[in-house]
Design an enzyme around this catalytic site. Structure first.
Site, PDB file in Angstrom:
ATOM      1  N   CYS A   1      41.847  -2.417  -6.831  1.00 19.03           N
ATOM      2  CA  CYS A   1      40.872  -1.354  -6.560  1.00 19.03           C
ATOM      3  C   CYS A   1      39.903  -1.761  -5.461  1.00 19.03           C
ATOM      4  CB  CYS A   1      40.094  -1.016  -7.829  1.00 19.03           C
ATOM      5  SG  CYS A   1      41.072  -0.116  -9.037  1.00 19.03           S
TER       6      CYS A   1
ATOM      7  N   ALA B   1      44.816   1.202  -8.568  1.00 17.55           N
ATOM      8  CA  ALA B   1      44.798   2.079  -9.733  1.00 17.55           C
ATOM      9  C   ALA B   1      44.118   3.396  -9.374  1.00 17.55           C
ATOM     10  CB  ALA B   1      44.060   1.409 -10.891  1.00 17.55           C
TER      11      ALA B   1
ATOM     12  N   PRO C   1      48.425  -3.805  -6.930  1.00 14.98           N
ATOM     13  CA  PRO C   1      47.324  -2.837  -6.872  1.00 14.98           C
ATOM     14  C   PRO C   1      45.986  -3.544  -7.080  1.00 14.98           C
ATOM     15  CG  PRO C   1      49.045  -2.147  -8.411  1.00 14.98           C
ATOM     16  CD  PRO C   1      49.311  -3.573  -8.078  1.00 14.98           C
TER      17      PRO C   1
ATOM     18  N   GLY D   1      47.963 -10.574  -4.956  1.00 12.84           N
ATOM     19  CA  GLY D   1      46.729  -9.824  -5.100  1.00 12.84           C
ATOM     20  C   GLY D   1      45.641 -10.362  -4.193  1.00 12.84           C
TER      21      GLY D   1
ATOM     22  N   TYR E   1      43.463  -1.125 -20.087  1.00 16.22           N
ATOM     23  CA  TYR E   1      43.185   0.279 -19.808  1.00 16.22           C
ATOM     24  C   TYR E   1      43.965   1.134 -20.814  1.00 16.22           C
ATOM     25  CZ  TYR E   1      41.000  -1.797 -15.764  1.00 16.22           C
ATOM     26  OH  TYR E   1      40.197  -2.563 -14.960  1.00 16.22           O
TER      27      TYR E   1
END
Length: 359
Positions: free
Chosen positions: A26, A63, A24, A329, A187
């Site tokens: 963003c 996310a 993931p 990533g 987070y």
């Protein structure tokens, strides 16, 4: 012998066609307010469609916030309303057409919420820039220049647990086959796990049992609404990289065993993100040893992530039984067709779109 990277991998009823998965990441590309807030648009479709055409086996969308105040930035995707759900169906439909398994990471940013887009500096933003006051387990700012977050009440904690479950239900309606709970990178869930950020004295703070309570309650709530035949993943930061007072690799191993008992099917193993200014020994595959330890000491499958860039390097991680899959990533940001190139190099195979055969 065929390359391990191109062997299918089964998670419950879902079979991922290869072990090359997209982590993931963003995109910070949704509208910040109004009816388009948190809604996937053309950029998101083009971005994820390209990686599917490139042969990636599983794509985990970025996310995606379970509530407006759970966004890292005002420009993040969300899954708190039907408009957002409907927009994501376009993406999941295309990924399935290409043979890629669509997954999504659901998240709450906690005290690291309400920041600007990274290419604009990523600093905290206030109401005049579509921002809000972040919330957290304890009123401890992430770093100098960041606001002191609101300390969540027990009632508010339970409300957020319900928001995770509701987001999982929307993910199912949007066509996703895999859902991942974001418990890493400082987070909200990761903030509860670590004594560095969790200073509570109630049943959600102090002991390992108390600090892991919120994570397990979220897992239970999501697993209760997520179909039994579909896999549930959990992303964890295996260490805060602090010498004292942080979340540790030993605690990650213990948490992995609990997550397995609560219905998690695979642990996505990252590190860091909860403490500002720490020194991290970054290098090729620097996080792989944490995944390898969890795989060796528990029954929970793992995916490794972190500067995995070369096909031979990725193949060795799997061949050495250090992980069950690799998550790429930034490399996939640079090269949407990495899986196709790796197949050529290692003698594997990924489907080629009919439109590209003449190339």
């Amino acid at each position: 012998m065929s390359a391990a990277l191109f062997e299918p991998y089964a998670l419950r009823s879902v079979t991922v066609p290869n072990r090359i998965w997209m982590a993931p990441m963003c995109q910070y590309s949704a509208e910040p307010t109004g009816p388009g807030a948190g809604v996937a648009g053309d950029w998101h479709f083009a971005h994820y469609a390209a990686r599917a055409a490139g042969g990636t086996g599983l794509i985990l969308l970025e996310a995606t916030a379970v509530a407006p105040e759970g966004r890292i930035s005002p420009y993040d995707l969300g899954l708190w309303n039907d408009t957002q759900t409907e927009a994501l169906r376009r993406i999941t439909g295309f990924l399935k057409e290409r043979g890629t398994v669509p997954g999504i990471q659901i998240a709450h940013a906690g005290r690291k919420a309400s920041t600007d887009r990274p290419w604009l500096g990523g600093a905290p933003v206030g109401p005049e820039e579509h921002g809000w006051q972040p919330s957290a387990p304890s009123p401890v700012a992430f770093a100098d220049g960041h606001p002191v977050p609101h300390e969540l009440t027990v009632e508010e904690i339970h409300e957020i647990t319900g928001q995770f479950a509701a987001a999982a239900e929307r993910a199912l309606a949007a066509g996703f086959q895999v859902v991942e709970i974001h418990g890493a990178h400082g987070y909200l869930i990761g903030e509860f796990l670590s004594p560095h950020s969790n200073r509570r004295t109630d049943s959600y703070g102090g002991s390992f049992e108390n600090r892991t309570r919120f994570a397990l309650e979220v897992v239970d709530a999501v697993r209760a609404v997520w179909p039994a035949e579909l896999p549930l993943l959990f992303r964890v930061s295996a260490t805060d990289w602090l010498d004292d007072g942080g979340w540790t690799a030993d605690e990650t191993v213990a948490l992995a065993r609990l997550l397995k008992e609560h219905g998690v099917d695979l642990l996505d193993v990252s590190t860091g993100g909860n403490a500002a200014g720490v020194r991290i020994p970054v290098g090729p595959g620097y996080q792989v040893p944490f995944a390898a330890r969890i795989k060796a000491e528990t029954d929970l499958p793992v995916a490794a992530v972190g500067l995995i860039t070369d096909p031979v390097q990725a193949e060795k991680i799997l061949a050495d039984d250090e992980a069950d899959a690799v998550l790429l990533g930034r490399k996939l940001l640079r090269d949407p067709y990495w899986a196709r190139r790796a197949a050529r190099e290692l003698g594997g195979e990924v489907p080629t779109p009919d439109q590209y055969h003449r190339a």
